[in-house]
Design a protein around this motif. Structure first.
Motif, PDB file in Angstrom:
ATOM      1  N   GLY A   1     -12.155   3.771   6.128  1.00  0.00           N
ATOM      2  CA  GLY A   1     -10.832   4.031   5.601  1.00  0.00           C
ATOM      3  C   GLY A   1      -9.883   5.016   6.331  1.00  0.00           C
ATOM      4  N   ILE A   2      -8.643   4.834   6.136  1.00  0.00           N
ATOM      5  CA  ILE A   2      -7.701   6.000   6.613  1.00  0.00           C
ATOM      6  C   ILE A   2      -6.861   6.561   5.551  1.00  0.00           C
ATOM      7  N   GLN A   3      -6.460   7.937   5.368  1.00  0.00           N
ATOM      8  CA  GLN A   3      -5.296   8.348   4.812  1.00  0.00           C
ATOM      9  C   GLN A   3      -4.002   8.734   5.808  1.00  0.00           C
ATOM     10  N   ALA A   4      -2.895   8.332   5.083  1.00  0.00           N
ATOM     11  CA  ALA A   4      -1.643   8.589   5.850  1.00  0.00           C
ATOM     12  C   ALA A   4      -0.593   9.062   4.851  1.00  0.00           C
ATOM     13  N   TYR A   5       0.395   9.806   5.643  1.00  0.00           N
ATOM     14  CA  TYR A   5       1.154  10.444   4.890  1.00  0.00           C
ATOM     15  C   TYR A   5       2.345   9.440   4.549  1.00  0.00           C
ATOM     16  N   VAL A   6       2.904   9.427   3.375  1.00  0.00           N
ATOM     17  CA  VAL A   6       4.231   8.826   3.084  1.00  0.00           C
ATOM     18  C   VAL A   6       5.129   9.687   2.388  1.00  0.00           C
ATOM     19  N   THR A   7       5.964  10.479   3.280  1.00  0.00           N
ATOM     20  CA  THR A   7       6.788  11.470   2.472  1.00  0.00           C
ATOM     21  C   THR A   7       8.157  11.496   3.264  1.00  0.00           C
ATOM     22  N   ASN A   8       8.464  12.838   3.786  1.00  0.00           N
ATOM     23  CA  ASN A   8       9.890  12.468   4.529  1.00  0.00           C
ATOM     24  C   ASN A   8       9.787  12.372   6.118  1.00  0.00           C
TER      25      ASN A   8
ATOM     26  N   ASP B   1      -1.070  -4.671   6.758  1.00  0.00           N
ATOM     27  CA  ASP B   1      -1.822  -5.551   7.631  1.00  0.00           C
ATOM     28  C   ASP B   1      -2.274  -4.936   8.828  1.00  0.00           C
ATOM     29  N   ILE B   2      -1.864  -3.889   9.064  1.00  0.00           N
ATOM     30  CA  ILE B   2      -2.170  -3.227  10.408  1.00  0.00           C
ATOM     31  C   ILE B   2      -3.636  -2.546   9.965  1.00  0.00           C
ATOM     32  N   VAL B   3      -3.665  -2.023   8.723  1.00  0.00           N
ATOM     33  CA  VAL B   3      -5.048  -1.385   8.278  1.00  0.00           C
ATOM     34  C   VAL B   3      -6.011  -2.372   8.055  1.00  0.00           C
ATOM     35  N   LYS B   4      -5.691  -3.490   7.255  1.00  0.00           N
ATOM     36  CA  LYS B   4      -6.615  -4.560   7.140  1.00  0.00           C
ATOM     37  C   LYS B   4      -7.049  -5.403   8.128  1.00  0.00           C
ATOM     38  N   SER B   5      -6.268  -5.566   9.200  1.00  0.00           N
ATOM     39  CA  SER B   5      -6.626  -6.156  10.463  1.00  0.00           C
ATOM     40  C   SER B   5      -7.669  -5.398  11.251  1.00  0.00           C
ATOM     41  N   ASN B   6      -7.717  -3.998  11.053  1.00  0.00           N
ATOM     42  CA  ASN B   6      -8.662  -3.267  11.732  1.00  0.00           C
ATOM     43  C   ASN B   6      -9.865  -3.042  10.781  1.00  0.00           C
ATOM     44  N   GLY B   7     -10.028  -3.732   9.698  1.00  0.00           N
ATOM     45  CA  GLY B   7     -11.155  -3.820   8.722  1.00  0.00           C
ATOM     46  C   GLY B   7     -11.337  -2.497   7.932  1.00  0.00           C
ATOM     47  N   LEU B   8     -10.301  -1.817   7.608  1.00  0.00           N
ATOM     48  CA  LEU B   8      -9.899  -0.720   7.095  1.00  0.00           C
ATOM     49  C   LEU B   8      -9.414  -0.919   5.592  1.00  0.00           C
ATOM     50  N   VAL B   9      -9.391   0.372   4.946  1.00  0.00           N
ATOM     51  CA  VAL B   9      -8.478   0.468   3.800  1.00  0.00           C
ATOM     52  C   VAL B   9      -8.115   1.776   3.654  1.00  0.00           C
ATOM     53  N   PHE B  10      -7.084   1.947   2.948  1.00  0.00           N
ATOM     54  CA  PHE B  10      -6.095   3.194   2.654  1.00  0.00           C
ATOM     55  C   PHE B  10      -7.198   3.834   1.681  1.00  0.00           C
ATOM     56  N   SER B  11      -7.942   4.999   2.113  1.00  0.00           N
ATOM     57  CA  SER B  11      -8.605   5.871   1.206  1.00  0.00           C
ATOM     58  C   SER B  11      -7.723   6.622   0.431  1.00  0.00           C
ATOM     59  N   ALA B  12      -6.449   7.226   0.477  1.00  0.00           N
ATOM     60  CA  ALA B  12      -5.757   7.706  -0.162  1.00  0.00           C
ATOM     61  C   ALA B  12      -4.272   7.848   0.639  1.00  0.00           C
ATOM     62  N   ILE B  13      -3.475   8.116  -0.084  1.00  0.00           N
ATOM     63  CA  ILE B  13      -2.079   8.306   0.461  1.00  0.00           C
ATOM     64  C   ILE B  13      -1.695   9.817   0.448  1.00  0.00           C
ATOM     65  N   CYS B  14      -1.206  10.645   1.351  1.00  0.00           N
ATOM     66  CA  CYS B  14      -0.635  11.955   1.114  1.00  0.00           C
ATOM     67  C   CYS B  14       0.828  11.947   0.769  1.00  0.00           C
TER      68      CYS B  14
END
Length: 289
Positions: free
Chosen positions: A28-35, A54-67
């Motif tokens: 999975g990946i974590q990504a920033y959702v801020t300013n 779709d980008i995350v799922k099509s690569n076989g991943l999930v969001f581990s968390a959002i920053c």
């Protein structure tokens, strides 16, 4: 346990970071959702959310968390209302990204009761109640204060929606705490972790440290003279004892993400790859499946 990567650590943009994480076998990946960045919270339209997912799922991943760290904390009453509202919106976006965890820093929790602590408590209590209402977690990152101080603060909120993003390196580098004991103190609150390592630079630190900054090797005394009080290092090279920390983490019942966060270094992709291999070896050794 699963391996995640902070997508910004690759320095390749969102899609490039997701693809790099998938290529190295992350879960999975974590990504920033801020300013800032590509996923700015106020630009996350339904179409943008759908595209990112779709980008995350099509690569076989999930969001581990959002920053959802806006870089201000919750220590100032005059700005808290604004950032509580923004944090609620990030929690909502996270749900649409099929993720139940938003991480942040809230500022340094004072040890003693005081006006500042009550201001922080009021804001965090509101977020805890809101996160509970949508079955999500607003996870405070460890580091500025000792684990016992943070645990007492969370206990006082009266709602379970504010949890913990456990960063062992922050505890070592900033608070001077021990990850293996801190994780037991905070275990009931941990919903996500960062895999990071480092050292605290102080009078008790060994003096044979040499770090390359630019093209110059800098020793311990020079680092202190530059105002450096801590130093992030690749996994296994700092003072986080992963051989005691990871089994202690597992003993709390946690079986979620160890998300690699590499904030320095000239070759982050190489460092992240080595970190992932390091974690896989520990997961296998201690049967942390």
């Amino acid at each position: 346990m699963k391996i995640g990567v902070m997508v910004e650590s690759f320095r390749k943009g969102f899609r490039g970071g997701v693809e790099a994480a998938a290529a190295m076998g992350a879960d999975g990946i974590q990504a920033y959702v801020t300013n800032c960045g590509e996923l700015r919270f106020n630009e996350m339209t339904p179409a943008k959310i759908c595209e990112a997912l779709d980008i995350v799922k099509s690569n076989g991943l999930v969001f581990s968390a959002i920053c959802g760290d806006f870089g201000v904390g919750f220590e100032r009453e005059e700005t808290n209302a604004e950032y509580v509202d923004k944090s609620k919106r990030v929690l909502e976006i996270a749900k649409e990204l099929e993720c139940d965890v938003v991480t942040t820093h809230i500022g340094t929790v004072p040890v003693e009761e005081c006006a500042k602590k009550e201001i922080m408590r009021k804001a965090c209590r509101e977020l805890a109640v809101y996160a509970d209402s949508i079955n999500s977690a607003f996870a405070v990152e460890t580091g500025p204060e000792l684990a016992t101080t943070l645990c007492d603060f969370l206990d006082s909120l009266g709602a379970g929606g504010v949890r913990v993003n456990f960063d062992p390196a922050n505890l070592v580098m900033v608070a001077g705490d021990k990850a293996e004991s801190a994780v037991k103190t905070l275990g009931k609150y941990i919903v996500h972790t960062h895999a990071k390592d480092g050292i605290k630079l102080d009078g008790g630190r060994r003096r044979d440290i040499n770090v390359v900054i630019g093209e110059e090797a800098v020793d311990h005394e020079q680092l202190l003279g530059m105002g450096r009080t801590y130093l992030e290092l690749p996994l296994g090279e700092g003072d986080v004892n992963f051989d005691t920390y990871l089994p202690a983490l597992a003993s709390t019942g946690f079986n979620g993400f160890l998300t690699i966060e590499r904030e320095v270094g000239a070759d982050p992709a190489r460092d992240i790859g080595l970190a992932a291999q390091f974690l896989r070896e520990k997961i296998e050794r201690y049967k942390l499946y």
